[in-house]
Design a protein around this motif. Structure first.
Motif, PDB file in Angstrom:
ATOM      1  N   GLU A  38       1.750  -4.550  -6.051  1.00  0.00           N
ATOM      2  CA  GLU A  38       1.043  -3.395  -7.437  1.00  0.00           C
ATOM      3  C   GLU A  38       0.050  -2.928  -7.294  1.00  0.00           C
ATOM      4  N   ARG A  39      -0.931  -4.188  -6.342  1.00  0.00           N
ATOM      5  CA  ARG A  39      -2.290  -3.152  -6.186  1.00  0.00           C
ATOM      6  C   ARG A  39      -2.342  -2.350  -5.232  1.00  0.00           C
ATOM      7  N   VAL A  40      -1.583  -2.078  -5.014  1.00  0.00           N
ATOM      8  CA  VAL A  40      -1.414  -1.055  -3.256  1.00  0.00           C
ATOM      9  C   VAL A  40      -1.044   0.651  -4.220  1.00  0.00           C
ATOM     10  N   SER A  41      -0.489  -0.016  -5.063  1.00  0.00           N
ATOM     11  CA  SER A  41       0.800   1.436  -5.650  1.00  0.00           C
ATOM     12  C   SER A  41      -0.111   2.107  -6.652  1.00  0.00           C
ATOM     13  N   ILE A  42      -1.648   0.778  -7.452  1.00  0.00           N
ATOM     14  CA  ILE A  42      -2.237   1.143  -7.984  1.00  0.00           C
ATOM     15  C   ILE A  42      -3.299   2.436  -7.046  1.00  0.00           C
ATOM     16  N   VAL A  43      -3.465   2.055  -5.829  1.00  0.00           N
ATOM     17  CA  VAL A  43      -4.746   2.342  -5.539  1.00  0.00           C
ATOM     18  C   VAL A  43      -4.098   4.393  -4.197  1.00  0.00           C
ATOM     19  N   LEU A  44      -2.832   3.734  -4.447  1.00  0.00           N
ATOM     20  CA  LEU A  44      -2.201   4.847  -4.031  1.00  0.00           C
ATOM     21  C   LEU A  44      -2.240   6.184  -4.815  1.00  0.00           C
ATOM     22  N   ARG A  45      -1.291   5.979  -6.519  1.00  0.00           N
ATOM     23  CA  ARG A  45      -2.509   6.524  -7.472  1.00  0.00           C
ATOM     24  C   ARG A  45      -3.623   7.467  -7.365  1.00  0.00           C
ATOM     25  N   LEU A  46      -4.632   6.026  -7.297  1.00  0.00           N
ATOM     26  CA  LEU A  46      -5.718   6.610  -7.012  1.00  0.00           C
ATOM     27  C   LEU A  46      -6.582   7.972  -5.968  1.00  0.00           C
ATOM     28  N   LEU A  47      -5.205   7.428  -4.963  1.00  0.00           N
ATOM     29  CA  LEU A  47      -6.032   8.422  -4.177  1.00  0.00           C
ATOM     30  C   LEU A  47      -4.675   9.818  -3.461  1.00  0.00           C
ATOM     31  N   THR A  48      -3.478   9.836  -4.154  1.00  0.00           N
ATOM     32  CA  THR A  48      -2.894  11.295  -4.852  1.00  0.00           C
ATOM     33  C   THR A  48      -3.937  12.354  -5.665  1.00  0.00           C
ATOM     34  N   THR A  49      -4.454  11.422  -6.586  1.00  0.00           N
ATOM     35  CA  THR A  49      -4.950  12.935  -7.643  1.00  0.00           C
ATOM     36  C   THR A  49      -6.671  12.673  -7.122  1.00  0.00           C
ATOM     37  N   LEU A  50      -7.285  11.854  -6.878  1.00  0.00           N
ATOM     38  CA  LEU A  50      -8.192  12.562  -6.015  1.00  0.00           C
ATOM     39  C   LEU A  50      -8.192  13.057  -5.211  1.00  0.00           C
ATOM     40  N   ARG A  51      -6.843  13.737  -4.204  1.00  0.00           N
ATOM     41  CA  ARG A  51      -7.419  14.516  -3.201  1.00  0.00           C
ATOM     42  C   ARG A  51      -6.884  15.691  -4.165  1.00  0.00           C
ATOM     43  N   ALA A  52      -6.090  15.631  -5.348  1.00  0.00           N
ATOM     44  CA  ALA A  52      -5.813  16.616  -5.843  1.00  0.00           C
ATOM     45  C   ALA A  52      -6.757  17.255  -6.393  1.00  0.00           C
ATOM     46  N   LEU A  53      -7.603  16.640  -6.533  1.00  0.00           N
ATOM     47  CA  LEU A  53      -8.705  17.520  -7.161  1.00  0.00           C
ATOM     48  C   LEU A  53      -9.898  17.625  -6.476  1.00  0.00           C
ATOM     49  N   VAL A  58     -12.904   8.792   1.760  1.00  0.00           N
ATOM     50  CA  VAL A  58     -12.168   7.345   0.904  1.00  0.00           C
ATOM     51  C   VAL A  58     -12.352   6.919   1.946  1.00  0.00           C
ATOM     52  N   LEU A  59     -14.109   5.123   0.536  1.00  0.00           N
ATOM     53  CA  LEU A  59     -13.614   4.740   1.933  1.00  0.00           C
ATOM     54  C   LEU A  59     -13.698   3.346   1.105  1.00  0.00           C
ATOM     55  N   VAL A  60     -12.672   2.493   2.004  1.00  0.00           N
ATOM     56  CA  VAL A  60     -11.792   1.326   0.814  1.00  0.00           C
ATOM     57  C   VAL A  60     -11.897  -0.212   1.527  1.00  0.00           C
ATOM     58  N   MET A  61     -12.520  -1.255   1.023  1.00  0.00           N
ATOM     59  CA  MET A  61     -12.931  -2.274   0.886  1.00  0.00           C
ATOM     60  C   MET A  61     -11.243  -2.967   1.533  1.00  0.00           C
ATOM     61  N   PRO A  62     -11.883  -3.213   3.188  1.00  0.00           N
ATOM     62  CA  PRO A  62     -10.504  -4.566   3.562  1.00  0.00           C
ATOM     63  C   PRO A  62     -10.437  -5.549   2.876  1.00  0.00           C
ATOM     64  N   ASP A  63      -9.691  -6.110   3.397  1.00  0.00           N
ATOM     65  CA  ASP A  63      -8.913  -7.915   3.140  1.00  0.00           C
ATOM     66  C   ASP A  63      -8.348  -8.049   3.744  1.00  0.00           C
ATOM     67  N   LYS A  64      -7.837  -9.126   3.936  1.00  0.00           N
ATOM     68  CA  LYS A  64      -6.555 -10.747   4.638  1.00  0.00           C
ATOM     69  C   LYS A  64      -5.421 -11.056   3.677  1.00  0.00           C
ATOM     70  N   ALA A  65      -5.792 -10.248   2.875  1.00  0.00           N
ATOM     71  CA  ALA A  65      -4.080 -10.698   1.896  1.00  0.00           C
ATOM     72  C   ALA A  65      -3.051  -9.405   1.878  1.00  0.00           C
ATOM     73  N   GLY A  66      -3.666  -8.498   2.114  1.00  0.00           N
ATOM     74  CA  GLY A  66      -2.365  -8.026   2.542  1.00  0.00           C
ATOM     75  C   GLY A  66      -2.239  -6.064   1.949  1.00  0.00           C
ATOM     76  N   ILE A  67      -3.069  -6.014   1.203  1.00  0.00           N
ATOM     77  CA  ILE A  67      -3.772  -4.437   0.438  1.00  0.00           C
ATOM     78  C   ILE A  67      -3.759  -3.771   2.012  1.00  0.00           C
ATOM     79  N   LEU A  71      -0.889  -1.239   2.447  1.00  0.00           N
ATOM     80  CA  LEU A  71      -1.202   0.521   2.494  1.00  0.00           C
ATOM     81  C   LEU A  71      -1.657   1.572   3.322  1.00  0.00           C
ATOM     82  N   ASN A  72      -1.613   0.869   5.207  1.00  0.00           N
ATOM     83  CA  ASN A  72      -1.812   1.807   5.811  1.00  0.00           C
ATOM     84  C   ASN A  72       0.130   2.098   6.218  1.00  0.00           C
ATOM     85  N   ARG A  73       0.626   0.873   6.357  1.00  0.00           N
ATOM     86  CA  ARG A  73       2.102   1.537   6.385  1.00  0.00           C
ATOM     87  C   ARG A  73       2.522   2.365   5.535  1.00  0.00           C
ATOM     88  N   HIS A  74       2.168   2.961   4.130  1.00  0.00           N
ATOM     89  CA  HIS A  74       2.333   4.168   2.964  1.00  0.00           C
ATOM     90  C   HIS A  74       1.247   5.329   3.682  1.00  0.00           C
TER      91      HIS A  74
END
Length: 350
Positions: A38-53, A58-67, A71-74
């Motif tokens: 769900e966190r990745v889904s939120i980030v994807l909605r942010l990304l598509t909206t930012l690009r559309a406008l 976009v810079l993103v903080m890396p993590d080891k928990a799976g985000i 996200l890279n897979r998407h």
């Protein structure tokens, strides 16, 4: 309205805390937890909206928990129906899976010149970002346990407002709102801030950082007190509500001693948890006036988490500071965009 920025210059940061809403309070009160997908889904909605406008990078903080992995897979997939995605860059930094990741990511994004930071987390995550870059506008998304500071909004709307500000369609003096903080000092060397509440506990051990028991609390200092919010600030909100834009805060003295008790409030201090809290008194906190803690040792909890132990004889002071950092005013940005027709499309684009 300001002149629109050159697209190549526009960059936005995203800090998504992968472990927000997973502290002990969630276990104690049987509250839900936002999953990685769900966190990745939120980030994807942010990304598509930012690009559309018009936000190209976009810079993103890396993590080891799976985000990052999910996200890279998407991102590797072709999504023509979305209108494209911005160029996404994960910061090149060591990941510790602690709050140090948020500190480091905020510093690096500030240095990279991001126009705004979108933060996914609770009060503690937002506090960590503000502590490191209080001059960069932030837009908060509520994904933590206690979410008094970040408001609950659809990510698409947040991204729309951020893009309006970042691309210069709405000038800073209209797009941004200024926020209060509590400056906390212990002795001459230790300094920190709280965005919502600083609470004094007579406990002497930090233990689990999250604070949810009220029996050992002696005072609460609040930047704002909204009756519709969860957390320790709700104690003050049920006594004397204080708005985010009001010039003052609120100081509440609690009454662990029955003799000092004047009344009690039943406050929602965590999701699903109403606690009866005895109160001795309360008063407004004017900006700039130092409130001194008079206890023989204890812990200062900042935005719901035990952070700063202090010993007998150490001087603890809390001071409300107005206009401390800017946030993107989502409601105002969208209202102005509607009034000015900023989302109107030409006939050839339907």
């Amino acid at each position: 309205m300001s002149q629109r920025s050159t697209e190549a210059d526009v960059c936005v940061g995203i800090i998504a805390n992968p472990v927000s809403a997973r502290d002990i309070r969630r276990v104690v009160v049987n509250a839900g937890s936002l999953q990685i997908a769900e966190r990745v889904s939120i980030v994807l909605r942010l990304l598509t909206t930012l690009r559309a406008l018009g936000v190209p990078r976009v810079l993103v903080m890396p993590d080891k928990a799976g985000i990052r992995a999910l996200l890279n897979r998407h991102l590797r997939r072709d999504q023509p129906e979305s209108g494209g995605l911005p160029a996404v860059e994960f910061l090149d930094m060591d990941v510790t899976s602690t709050v140090e990741d948020t500190f480091e990511a905020a510093r690096r994004m500030r240095a990279a010149g991001v126009r705004a930071l979108i933060v996914l987390g609770g009060d503690g995550t937002h506090r960590a970002v503000v502590r490191e870059c209080s001059d960069v506008p932030i837009a908060g998304l509520s994904t933590g346990t206690n979410n008094a500071f970040p408001e609950l909004r659809e990510p698409t709307l947040v991204a729309m407002a951020v893009a309006l500000h970042a691309t210069g369609r709405i000038a800073a003096d209209e797009a941004l709102a200024w926020n209060k903080v509590l400056d906390v000092s212990i002795g001459e060397r230790r300094r920190d801030i709280a965005l919502v509440d600083a609470v004094i506990s007579t406990e002497r051990c930090i233990g689990a950082r999250a604070l949810w028991k009220t029996q050992q609390l002696s005072a609460a200092y609040l930047t704002f007190a909204d009756p519709s919010c969860i957390g320790l600030s709700a104690i003050g909100a049920l006594l004397q509500p204080v708005g985010r834009r009001d010039p003052h805060g609120l100081a509440v003295t609690l009454a662990p001693d029955e003799a000092a008790r004047k009344l009690a409030v039943r406050a929602p201090i965590a999701p699903g948890l109403l606690a009866e809290v005895p109160v001795a008194g309360w008063e407004p906190m004017p900006p700039g006036r130092a409130f001194e803690v008079r206890h023989a040792g204890g812990i200062v909890a900042l935005d719901g988490e035990r952070e700063l132990p202090f010993e007998p004889g150490e001087r603890v002071q809390l001071t409300l500071r107005p206009n401390a950092f800017p946030t993107v005013d989502v409601t105002r940005c969208l209202q102005l965009a509607a009034q000015r027709g900023l989302f109107h499309c030409s006939l050839g684009n339907h």
